[in-house]
Design an enzyme around this catalytic site. Structure first.
Site, PDB file in Angstrom:
ATOM      1  N   THR A 182     -33.950  26.460   1.546  1.00  0.00           N
ATOM      2  CA  THR A 182     -34.446  25.474   2.496  1.00  0.00           C
ATOM      3  C   THR A 182     -33.294  24.691   3.093  1.00  0.00           C
ATOM      4  O   THR A 182     -32.389  24.294   2.373  1.00  0.00           O
ATOM      5  CB  THR A 182     -35.351  24.475   1.751  1.00  0.00           C
ATOM      6  N   ARG A 210     -50.376  27.469   0.189  1.00  0.00           N
ATOM      7  CA  ARG A 210     -49.396  26.775  -0.642  1.00  0.00           C
ATOM      8  C   ARG A 210     -48.369  26.050   0.234  1.00  0.00           C
ATOM      9  O   ARG A 210     -47.846  26.593   1.184  1.00  0.00           O
ATOM     10  CB  ARG A 210     -48.686  27.802  -1.530  1.00  0.00           C
ATOM     11  N   GLY A 234     -35.013  24.144  -3.772  1.00  0.00           N
ATOM     12  CA  GLY A 234     -35.215  24.872  -5.020  1.00  0.00           C
ATOM     13  C   GLY A 234     -36.664  25.229  -5.254  1.00  0.00           C
ATOM     14  O   GLY A 234     -37.411  25.435  -4.302  1.00  0.00           O
TER      15      GLY A 234
HETATM   16  C1  SD4 Z   1     -40.232  25.616  -1.429  1.00  0.00           C
HETATM   17  N1  SD4 Z   1     -38.284  24.322  -1.801  1.00  0.00           N
HETATM   18  O1  SD4 Z   1     -41.061  25.822  -0.574  1.00  0.00           O
HETATM   19  C2  SD4 Z   1     -38.883  25.314  -0.978  1.00  0.00           C
HETATM   20  C3  SD4 Z   1     -38.182  26.584  -1.026  1.00  0.00           C
HETATM   21  C4  SD4 Z   1     -36.834  26.377  -1.206  1.00  0.00           C
HETATM   22  O2  SD4 Z   1     -35.120  25.153  -1.211  1.00  0.00           O
HETATM   23  O3  SD4 Z   1     -36.154  27.158  -1.459  1.00  0.00           O
HETATM   24  N2  SD4 Z   1     -36.374  25.249  -1.102  1.00  0.00           N
HETATM   25  O4  SD4 Z   1     -40.436  25.682  -2.637  1.00  0.00           O
END
Ligand code: SD4
Length: 321
Positions: A182, A210, A234
């Site tokens: 992200t 989601r 994350g």
């Molecule tokens: C999520 N946090 O949708 C986001 C995905 C991601 O860094 O990688 N975020 O869970």
């Protein structure tokens, strides 16, 4: 003297950071800098995890989450699981500026965007179809899956069983780092105004509907002119339970350095979910910055900074716990 203007960005999203920096250097607002910066990643499909054509859900459809927060007014605009609109961060900007609301979701967020003049188009690409098809062919959805192998926004893998994908880290299921990239940005403009924001296509093979941490204020990002800002990346399903961006800002409010504040936020989650992967980047109102990360399979976490002391962006590597 405070280190203004300045921008920090999660991961190695250099073009976004350069784009945001140009806005700030020319006297533009922190909000503009983040909208422009995140838009660059949305159109470049940064790492396949920002923008269209990445992270298809169980049904093969890509949806987007984005957040923009203004630390001067504490106004927020966000979209969750928006469909068929590529410019998630700019729709979030419209939620912030054109409505009294904070978050719009799903098909109805799409309707809002169309009313605001955004173009409606598929977010699926050859790449996202192939990714989904491969996953489908490995029978991840059995026994509730369907026979036809065409992405179909009406179909998912349910009915779901209790504990299905319960406390296991998403990263364990998915097993690759590139699920986690992200874009999160925090910026301070030359007026000292602070903004923060995110944009992502979320997690691969998610249950339709989601949303992760990214569009949740205090989780994906947070900003308060009195203190600073923070942003997180994350395993969003787990991270959003702890509001790590809010926690990092509150720790700075109590006097912690940005690095210490990020460490506290990251550690809080690890106490309950030692297997999770994630990172937090924090920027104080004085323009000091720092980050912390957890569980990136032994890899350091990179973030990008640009301030007026730098000729070009610096990538900073952080060792994870
Ligand atoms: C999520 N946090 O949708 C986001 C995905 C991601 O860094 O990688 N975020 O869970």
């Amino acid at each position: 003297t405070p280190n203004h203007p300045v921008v920090v960005t999660t991961w190695s999203f250099i073009n976004s950071t350069i784009g945001a920096w140009k806005v700030l250097k020319n006297g533009g607002s922190a909000l503009n800098a983040i909208e422009i910066g995140a838009s660059i990643c949305e159109s470049e499909q940064c790492d396949g995890t920002v923008g269209y054509g990445g992270s298809p859900g169980e049904n093969g459809e890509t949806t987007l989450d984005a957040l923009l927060m203004d630390g001067k007014t504490m106004n927020v605009g966000a979209v969750g699981a928006i469909r068929r609109i590529k410019n998630a961060i700019s729709v979030a900007r419209h939620v912030l500026e054109n409505t009294k609301h904070s978050i719009l979701v799903g098909e109805l967020a799409t309707e809002f965007a169309v009313q605001m003049g955004f173009k409606e188009e598929s977010l699926n690409t050859q790449d996202s179809k192939q990714l989904w098809m491969k996953w489908h062919n490995e029978n991840h959805c059995q026994p509730n899956f369907w026979v036809d192998v065409t992405p179909d926004p009406r179909k998912s893998c349910g009915p779901y069983q209790p504990k299905y994908r319960s406390k296991t880290s998403l990263s364990k299921i998915k097993g690759d780092r590139y699920n986690h990239d992200t874009i999160g940005m925090v910026a301070i403009d030359s007026n000292g105004d602070i903004a923060a924001g995110t944009s992502t296509n979320g997690a691969k093979y998610k249950i339709p509907g989601r949303i992760g941490d990214s569009p949740i204020p205090g989780s994906g990002a947070y900003a308060d002119n009195d203190v600073g800002g923070a942003t997180a990346t994350g395993d969003g399903d787990v991270m959003l339970r702890f509001l790590p961006s809010f926690l990092a800002v509150e720790e700075m409010r109590r006097g912690a350095s940005p690095t210490a504040a990020a460490q506290i936020a990251v550690k809080r989650i690890a106490k309950y979910y030692p297997e999770y992967m994630g990172a937090v980047v924090a920027l104080s109102k004085d323009g000091e910055y720092g980050a912390a990360c957890h569980g990136l399979a032994g890899m350091p976490f990179p973030f990008v900074v640009h301030d007026k002391t730098m000729e070009k962006c610096h990538v900073v590597l952080v060792e994870c716990t």
